[in-house]
Structures are given as structure tokens and as C-alpha cells.
Design an enzyme around this catalytic site. Structure first.
Site, short mmCIF file in Angstrom:
data_model
loop_
_atom_site.label_atom_id
_atom_site.label_comp_id
_atom_site.label_asym_id
_atom_site.label_seq_id
_atom_site.Cartn_x
_atom_site.Cartn_y
_atom_site.Cartn_z
N HIS A 171 4.79 0.14 -0.07
CA HIS A 171 5.56 -0.65 0.90
C HIS A 171 4.69 -1.73 1.50
CE1 HIS A 171 3.75 2.79 3.01
NE2 HIS A 171 3.70 2.03 4.09
N ARG A 212 7.59 -8.86 15.52
CA ARG A 212 8.04 -7.55 15.06
C ARG A 212 7.02 -6.51 15.49
NH1 ARG A 212 7.37 -4.47 10.32
NH2 ARG A 212 9.03 -2.93 10.24
N ASP A 235 0.83 5.13 1.92
CA ASP A 235 0.11 5.81 3.01
C ASP A 235 -0.62 7.02 2.43
OD1 ASP A 235 1.19 3.91 4.67
OD2 ASP A 235 2.69 5.24 5.55
N HIS A 249 0.86 -1.19 0.00
CA HIS A 249 0.00 0.00 0.00
C HIS A 249 0.89 1.24 0.00
CE1 HIS A 249 1.15 -0.44 4.23
NE2 HIS A 249 0.97 0.88 4.34
C1 LIG Z 1 -5.22 8.45 8.96
C2 LIG Z 1 -5.30 7.24 8.47
C3 LIG Z 1 -4.27 6.62 7.57
C4 LIG Z 1 -4.68 5.15 7.55
C5 LIG Z 1 -6.17 5.28 7.56
C6 LIG Z 1 -6.40 6.28 8.71
C7 LIG Z 1 -6.17 5.56 10.05
C8 LIG Z 1 -5.25 4.34 9.93
C9 LIG Z 1 -4.16 4.46 8.86
C10 LIG Z 1 -3.62 3.11 8.41
C11 LIG Z 1 -2.50 2.54 9.28
C12 LIG Z 1 -2.00 1.19 8.71
C13 LIG Z 1 -1.79 1.24 7.19
C14 LIG Z 1 -2.99 1.94 6.50
C15 LIG Z 1 -2.86 1.85 5.00
C16 LIG Z 1 -4.28 1.37 7.07
O1 LIG Z 1 -4.84 0.38 6.70
O2 LIG Z 1 -4.63 2.10 8.19
C17 LIG Z 1 -3.09 3.37 7.01
C18 LIG Z 1 -4.16 4.29 6.39
C19 LIG Z 1 -3.67 5.09 5.19
O3 LIG Z 1 -2.56 5.63 5.19
O4 LIG Z 1 -4.44 5.14 4.24
O1 LIG Z 2 5.23 -2.23 10.06
C1 LIG Z 2 5.74 -1.65 9.11
O2 LIG Z 2 6.96 -1.67 8.90
C2 LIG Z 2 4.89 -0.88 8.14
C3 LIG Z 2 3.65 -0.31 8.76
C4 LIG Z 2 2.90 0.53 7.79
O3 LIG Z 2 3.16 0.54 6.62
C5 LIG Z 2 1.80 1.39 8.28
O4 LIG Z 2 1.43 1.31 9.47
O5 LIG Z 2 1.31 2.19 7.46
FE LIG Z 3 2.20 2.18 5.57
#
Ligand SMILES: C=C1C[C@]23C[C@H]1CC[C@H]2[C@@]12CCC[C@@](C)(C(=O)O1)[C@H]2[C@@H]3C(=O)O
Ligand SMILES: O=C(O)CCC(=O)C(=O)O
Ligand SMILES: [Fe+2]
Length: 367
Positions: A287, A297, A232, A230
């Protein structure tokens, strides 16, 4: 349209089945629902590069930091920082609190489960529904105060967790503001060019989410995926990892590259909102996280975005007749909603003349 990020997922609730909350420690064999398919670029052990390439490490005190960062942003979209000024004990304490949290019995963690339309709490990653198979990880998301969920987890003993998280967020906010000016500075952007950074230029209204991730040791790591590929949705993300590898970034022309933990360092990756702001000059980096057989981890991501109500569009100084804006303006809350709906097509969905000129977003290449 919600105006606060805590409300963005109301319209796209995620309903989870009980079986998606796996008690990882009790599993001796990888369940089929967690086994990713071979011959797919997403397959965990399709690891990359034979070339000796590694993500840049930038000393923030070095006189050349800005130049080096510009290069890292253009060619990688990710780098590690050292000499960043965040006290080491805050980093350790936060990882310790994360470890404690994920060590709680499942029925305790479920008391703080994220509600279907909510953003905060315990659960699988928000992007999980976009993948066919389940991910070998658990997460805890914090937007705003962690108090309510911490009280559910530790009814008599929640202040330690809250204090550490508050301190961590404060440090991250400070560092994120500094990093923003370095990243923008490397594009020739200064405080006059970005009014929403506030009168002191400290991004005081910025919004953020904190995501604690745990990737338990896995009986069949070559077939399991910790967190699927994905980008961010942020301006930038500051990631702290414990001493266990697992983070990989996708580099154009090279493939998957490991981002090894360096004691005391933080990983910075650029997100979709920065890609919009920079009119595509800097791209968000795809990533993922892979898992291993022996070690748990842990990672903590500080997901940093613009203030809730600010319309983000390509910075005027970066556009002109030769390089027209390629993205329309969008608030972070709207963008997060789009991401919840379109996932890796989120950026294309706000692109002007999406495919007319044959240009592609980096995200079009993943999944
Ligand atoms: C402010 C954010 C950014 C979110 C959505 C929301 C709350 C949680 C974040 C994450 C965290 C984990 C990876 C991700 C891809 C996910 O699944 O939840 C992120 C997502 C994004 O970066 O789109
Ligand atoms: O755990 C990791 O190294 C990546 C986590 C991540 O990509 C995220 O929380 O957006
Ligand atoms: Fe991420």
C-alpha cells in the site's frame, strides 16, 4: 540481537540531512527532490482500476463476520471494519492531537526528532532511504510511553496528549486481539494452537508501535508521493484516517485501488508476520499514500506485532507434507531489523528454499 523493539534500529541508524525536514507550509512549488519520476509503477497518478472494485467493509457484529473476513484476507489482505466498539470520541480526539502536533512550528517538532538509531519521535518514515525521492509527509512514532517526546513538544502541557494516546493504544490493543482471533479463526486456528497468545488468549504480551502521519496539502500532487509503496512488518495494522482520501492498496490483477475514508470505520491491513504465521495463505498487502492539492490528510497507524521474544513460524496446523513450511522462524525484533536492511526483500530473506520452487512473494513484485 536486540530483544526489544525500541532497540531494533540501533544497528541501522538513519542519518538525515537538515533539508529532509521540509517546512511544507512555506513551499509554493514542488522541489525537484520531491518530484517522483513518470513512467514508473510507483508514480503517484498511475492510479488503477477502471473496474469497480472496492475494499470489503465488515460489520464486526454481523453473524457472518468470520466468513467474510476469511474471504477478504485471502483476496485482498485489507478490509475496513465498522461496529468495532472503539468509541468515536477517542478516534476524534486522537486525530485532533495528531493535528495539533504537526501544526507546531518546525523548530519545536525538531526538539522531539527521532534519533538516528531510535524508533520513537518526529521524522520522515523509516523506509524513506529506500526511495530515490523524498516523500510529502511527516511522521511521529510512539513505542512505549510518549512522555519523553511529549515533554519536549509541550514542556508545560503534555498530559492531554499522553492521556489520549494511552487511551487510544488501550482500545487498539483490545481490538487487535479480537481481530487476530477472527483472522486466525477463518483459518481454522483456535486458542490451543497458539500458546504465545497467553493463558487468557488475549495477546497480553503483544508489542506495538503507533505512527501518526501527516500529509500536507501539496502544490503538485500528481508528481508527489505521500508514503511510498510498502507492506507493514506487522501481524496486522489498524489504520484510522481523517476525512481525506489518499490510501491506496495494490491488488493483484487490478492495480491501485483507493481505500476511501468511511466515518467511524477503521482500515485493517495484514502484515508480513501474519504472512509467515499463515505460511503464505494470507499475504501482506502492498500500500501507499498519495496526496492532494487542497487538504491536509492525517492518519494514525497501530502497528501490531507479536511479543518481542516469541519465535514466529508457520502454525503447525497449517503445514503438512503437501504444504511444507515456507518460512523459517523469526522474532519480530529480528524481522524489523531485516526489514530495515532489506526493505521489500524482508520476507524473501526468511523464506526457506527462496526461489527453488519458482514461488514468489508478493513483495518481490513491488518497487
Ligand atoms: C514497528 C515498526 C513498524 C515500522 C517500523 C517500526 C516503527 C515504525 C513503523 C513504520 C510506520 C510507517 C510505515 C513503516 C513501513 C515505516 O517506515 O515505519 C512502518 C514500519 C514497518 O511496518 O516496517
Ligand atoms: O497514511 C496512510 O494511509 C498509510 C500509512 C501507512 O501505511 C503506515 O503508517 O504504515
Ligand atoms: Fe503501512
Amino acid at each position: 540481537m536486540p530483544s526489544r523493539i525500541s532497540d531494533v534500529f540501533r544497528a541501522h541508524p538513519v542519518h538525515l540531512h537538515q533539508k529532509q525536514y521540509l517546512d511544507f507550509n512555506s513551499v509554493k512549488e514542488l522541489p525537484e527532490s520531491y518530484a517522483w519520476a513518470k513512467f514508473n509503477n510507483d508514480y503517484p497518478s498511475s492510479v488503477a482500476s477502471s473496474k469497480e472494485e472496492s475494499v470489503p467493509v465488515i460489520d464486526l457484529h454481523h453473524p457472518n463476520a468470520l466468513t467474510v473476513m476469511g474471504h477478504a484476507c485471502r483476496t485482498w489482505g485489507v478490509f475496513q471494519v465498522i461496529n468495532h466498539g472503539v468509541p468515536e470520541d477517542i478516534l476524534h480526539q486522537s486525530l485532533r492531537e495528531g493535528k495539533n502536533l504537526f501544526s507546531l512550528p518546525m523548530q519545536q517538532k525538531l526538539k522531539a526528532a527521532r534519533s538516528p538509531g531510535g524508533i520513537s519521535g518526529y521524522g520522515v518514515a523509516r523506509i524513506a532511504p529506500f526511495f530515490e525521492k523524498l516523500m510529502w509527509s511527516e511522521g511521529f512514532t510512539i513505542v512505549g510511553s510518549p512522555l519523553e517526546h511529549a515533554q519536549q513538544l509541550w514542556p508545560h502541557d503534555y498530559t492531554g496528549f499522553c492521556d489520549v494516546i494511552r487511551e487510544y493504544k488501550k482500545e487498539m490493543k483490545k481490538l487487535a486481539g479480537r481481530l487476530m482471533w477472527l483472522v486466525l479463526g477463518s483459518l481454522g486456528i483456535s486458542k490451543e494452537d497458539l500458546k504465545w497468545a497467553g493463558p487468557r488468549g488475549d495477546f497480553s504480551g503483544a508489542a506495538a508501535a503507533l505512527q501518526l502521519n501527516s500529509y500536507p496539502a501539496c502544490p503538485d500532487p500528481d508528481r508527489a508521493m505521500g508514503l511510498g509503496v510498502h507492506t507493514d512488518s506487522t501481524l496486522l495494522t489498524i489504520l484510522l484516517q481523517n476525512n481525506t482520501s489518499g490510501l491506496q492498496v495494490l491488488k493483484e490483477g487490478s492495480g491501485w485501488i483507493n481505500v476511501p475514508p468511511i466515518p467511524g470505520a477503521l482500515v485493517i491491513n495484514l502484515g508480513d508476520m501474519l504472512q509467515i504465521l499463515s505460511n503464505g495463505l494470507y499475504q501482506s498487502v502492498p500500500h501507499r499514500a498519495v496526496v492532494n492539492r487542497t487538504q491536509q490528510r492525517l492518519s494514525i497507524a497501530y502497528l501490531y506485532g507479536p511479543p518481542d521474544s516469541v519465535l514466529i513460524s508457520p502454525i503447525p496446523k497449517l503445514v503438512g507434507p503437501a504444504c511444507p513450511p515456507i518460512y523459517r522462524s523469526v522474532t519480530w525484533t529480528e524481522y524489523l531489523q531485516r526489514k530495515a536492511k532489506y526493505f521489500n526483500r524482508g520476507l524473501s530473506s526468511v523464506r526457506i528454499h527462496a526461489t527453488k520452487n519458482g514461488l514468489q512473494d508478493v513483495n518481490d513484485k513491488i518497487v
